[in-house]
Design an enzyme around this catalytic site. Structure first.
Site, PDB file in Angstrom:
ATOM      1  N   SER A 220      34.333  45.047  36.708  1.00 23.89           N
ATOM      2  CA  SER A 220      35.185  45.960  37.469  1.00 23.89           C
ATOM      3  C   SER A 220      35.140  47.352  36.824  1.00 23.89           C
ATOM      4  CB  SER A 220      36.606  45.402  37.565  1.00 23.89           C
ATOM      5  OG  SER A 220      37.323  46.020  38.594  1.00 23.89           O
ATOM      6  N   ASP A 336      33.427  39.900  47.696  1.00 25.47           N
ATOM      7  CA  ASP A 336      34.323  40.753  46.926  1.00 25.47           C
ATOM      8  C   ASP A 336      34.832  41.847  47.855  1.00 25.47           C
ATOM      9  OD1 ASP A 336      35.608  42.454  45.196  1.00 25.47           O
ATOM     10  OD2 ASP A 336      33.988  42.543  43.726  1.00 25.47           O
ATOM     11  N   HIS A 367      35.890  38.848  43.646  1.00 21.67           N
ATOM     12  CA  HIS A 367      35.761  39.877  42.625  1.00 21.67           C
ATOM     13  C   HIS A 367      35.450  39.276  41.258  1.00 21.67           C
ATOM     14  CE1 HIS A 367      36.087  43.804  40.952  1.00 21.67           C
ATOM     15  NE2 HIS A 367      37.162  43.538  40.244  1.00 21.67           N
TER      16      HIS A 367
END
Length: 615
Positions: A220, A336, A367
């Protein structure tokens, strides 16, 4: 005889003592080194005792001052390394992760996110601004990565990004300092920048244990920073493995001109993320808030039009890739809906075009989700330890198939699948029920309408056999499985009853599986969003003339999915998407000209395979 023994016994003892001394000397000369097998760094017992790891922290001086104190900002860095780097003078490569999250984040209080319940083009009411309570104890910034990589013969380094934790400066959420900060740390690891034992002192510390070869990884935001560092072209950064990285803050908070939230964070925008991560020095926060959040971001983010501008261009790493040299292994989930899969694909595609060593790993979940450890190990072994394991000749794409575990991806020559070819599908009438998708274009002019109402979720609209709030067009049932690989594209010709409207498009697999244990791939194939006001330009929107038809073309999110037989592929067109877009008052009418609307689907095997799957 007795005399002979009296003479020889001392000689034997002397020889034994000498052998012991020689053995001890030889053992002292044998240094602990990494071990490699089958092209991968192996766990070494001598590196594996956490009690013997050397852990310390320091501050690396950067080339910028972003907190307004007139001094160059210093980044807080921690180091975890095998003790042999001290006792045996061992030098090792570095696995480095940087993050804005290590020192904690802001609480999710009411009003932190922007209110999405307003008309398009209107200014939302002010949101609540929050403060982060910093956490953490020195010298450990994070424990991530260490148990994986230190036993395999690496040193692990972490740093807090600017304006977070004990790192100086301001968070900018994609600004230049977030690229230059990890560059400074890498420069220090390579002997080109200064490190200090304290944030303000002059006592220096050197990375004498570093080989000068660095790899970065993270997930991320932590996956964004490796790419940010790589775009500087910094010497010594040999390889990066970004996992679900945000490669463009425009693509994260906007979509083809439309103000759109990341999945799960309705109403988030770049200034919200700024508040969320701003855990730096409390005495410097007011300056940073004024300069970054309340000036640069306020003037640049533009929640009114959603247009692409210089502010967003400066936070799009695709624009900065020219200096990049690092070998790139990307990882992402096709489902995601937070950091969407286009983020990795756009960078992988560009890096491949640049001739950089590249691989991409896609799984079918949401994710996060790094590549299997063996893939990461081979990547770092090749580019950090310099072991010729042939990883550059491995397949370029690894896709986890729908029913396989994430550590068992299927290899392909490339992504998209080289055998995928575009198939253009046309719409046949059916509203408010269900129309058709076919390769044959109708000669009859047909227009169908929907009424916007954000109260109906996309899932409920897709499941419904009839609705005035969406248009749905489906293929016949598949008689055999159909493999889609690449980026689907839609062209929509529409008219709006108002000067502005949301446009949302989902590609779905029907019938909808409503079981609680339904796989994430069972229902939504892919989706996309756009602002019809940007039909001509992403940088300049213009109000729609009610009743006038406009044509716009845009990509849906990239995908690689095998649709099972007996399913139908459905194209759903609607307006406000409850979980992603603004929520204007229900009632806007969108009219779609079916003859001017198409779906382009990347099908492995092309049109022939598509037609065979419908026989």
């Amino acid at each position: 005889m007795n005399t002979t023994y009296k003479i020889k016994t001392p000689i034997v003892i002397v020889i034994i003592v000498l052998l012991i001394q020689v053995s001890s000397y030889l053992q002292a000369q044998i240094k602990t080194t990494p071990i490699f097998k089958d092209g991968e760094a192996q766990i070494v017992e001598a590196f594996s005792d956490p009690e013997k790891w050397i852990r310390h922290d320091l501050w690396v001086e950067t080339t910028f001052d972003t907190d307004g104190d007139g001094k160059l900002d210093r980044m807080h860095v921690d180091v975890t390394r095998p003790y042999q780097t001290d006792t045996e003078g061992l030098k090792l490569p570095v696995v480095y992760e940087s993050s804005p999250y290590y020192a904690g984040v802001a609480p999710n209080v009411d009003g932190l996110f922007w209110d999405v319940n307003h008309e398009l083009g209107e200014t939302a009411k002010p949101r609540t601004q929050v403060e982060v309570t910093r956490k953490g104890e020195r010298p450990i910034i994070s424990n991530s990565q260490i148990r994986t990589w230190v036993p395999r013969g690496y040193i692990v380094v972490h740093s807090s990004s600017p304006g977070t934790g004990l790192s100086q400066g301001s968070p900018t959420v994609g600004g230049d300092n977030e690229s230059l900060a990890p560059k400074a740390v890498i420069d220090w690891l390579c002997g080109r920048a200064k490190g200090y034992t304290t944030p303000d002192g002059n006592e220096t510390v050197e990375a004498f244990w570093s080989t000068g070869k660095v790899g970065m990884t993270g997930t991320s935001y932590n996956g964004t920073i490796p790419l940010a560092a790589a775009t500087t072209g910094v010497e010594g950064l040999k390889a990066i493995i970004p996992v679900a990285p945000n490669t463009s803050y425009y693509h994260y908070y906007r979509s083809n001109g439309l103000v759109r939230s990341p999945g799960g964070y309705l109403g988030e925008d770049i200034d919200v993320l700024y508040d969320f991560i701003h855990s730096g020095d409390e005495s410097k926060r007011a300056y940073s808030n004024k300069v970054v959040r309340d000036t640069e971001m306020k003037n640049g983010m533009d929640r009114i039009t959603g247009d692409y501008n210089d502010f967003w261009a400066g936070r799009d790493y695709l624009n900065d890739m020219k200096p990049m040299k690092a070998a790139l292994l990307m990882s992402h989930g096709f489902n995601d809906w937070n950091v969407m899969p286009e983020h990795s694909y756009r960078i992988y595609k560009k890096a491949t075009e640049m001739g950089l060593p590249t691989q991409i790993y896609y799984h079918q979940n949401g994710h996060g989700g790094p590549p299997p450890i063996t893939m990461m190990n081979r990547w770092f072994t090749r580019y950090l330890h310099g072991i010729d394991n042939g990883v550059e000749n491995d397949p370029k794409a690894w896709i986890v198939r729908e029913h396989d575990p994430k550590d068992k991806p299927t290899p392909y020559k490339a992504y998209p699948n080289p055998d995928a070819k575009d198939v253009t599908l046309h719409l046949t009438a059916g509203a408010p029920n269900i129309g058709g998708l076919t390769t044959l274009k109708s000669k009859t002019s047909v227009k169908e309408s929907l009424i916007d109402n954000y109260n109906f979720s996309g899932a409920s609209l897709a499941k419904s056999p009839s609705s005035e709030h969406r248009l749905l067009y489906v293929t016949p049932k598949l008689t055999e499985a159909l493999h889609i690989s690449g980026t689907a594209k839609v062209t929509v010709k529409l008219a709006s009853s108002k000067p502005a409207a949301n446009l949302s498009v989902w590609l779905v697999s029907l019938p909808w599986n409503e079981e609680k244990k339904a796989k994430i791939t069972d229902n939504i194939i892919t989706r996309g969003w756009a602002d019809p006001q940007n039909h001509k330009s992403l940088t300049k929107s213009s109000p729609l003339k009610p009743g006038k038809f406009y044509k716009l073309t845009f990509d849906l999110m990239p995908d690689d999915q095998i649709i099972p037989k007996e399913q139908q592929i459905g194209l759903m067109i609607f307006s406000s998407d409850k979980d992603f877009t603004l929520h204007p008052k229900p009632g806007t009418e969108l009219t779609v000209d079916l003859n001017g609307t198409t779906l382009t689907l990347p099908v492995v095997g092309g049109k022939e395979k598509f037609n065979n799957a419908l026989k």
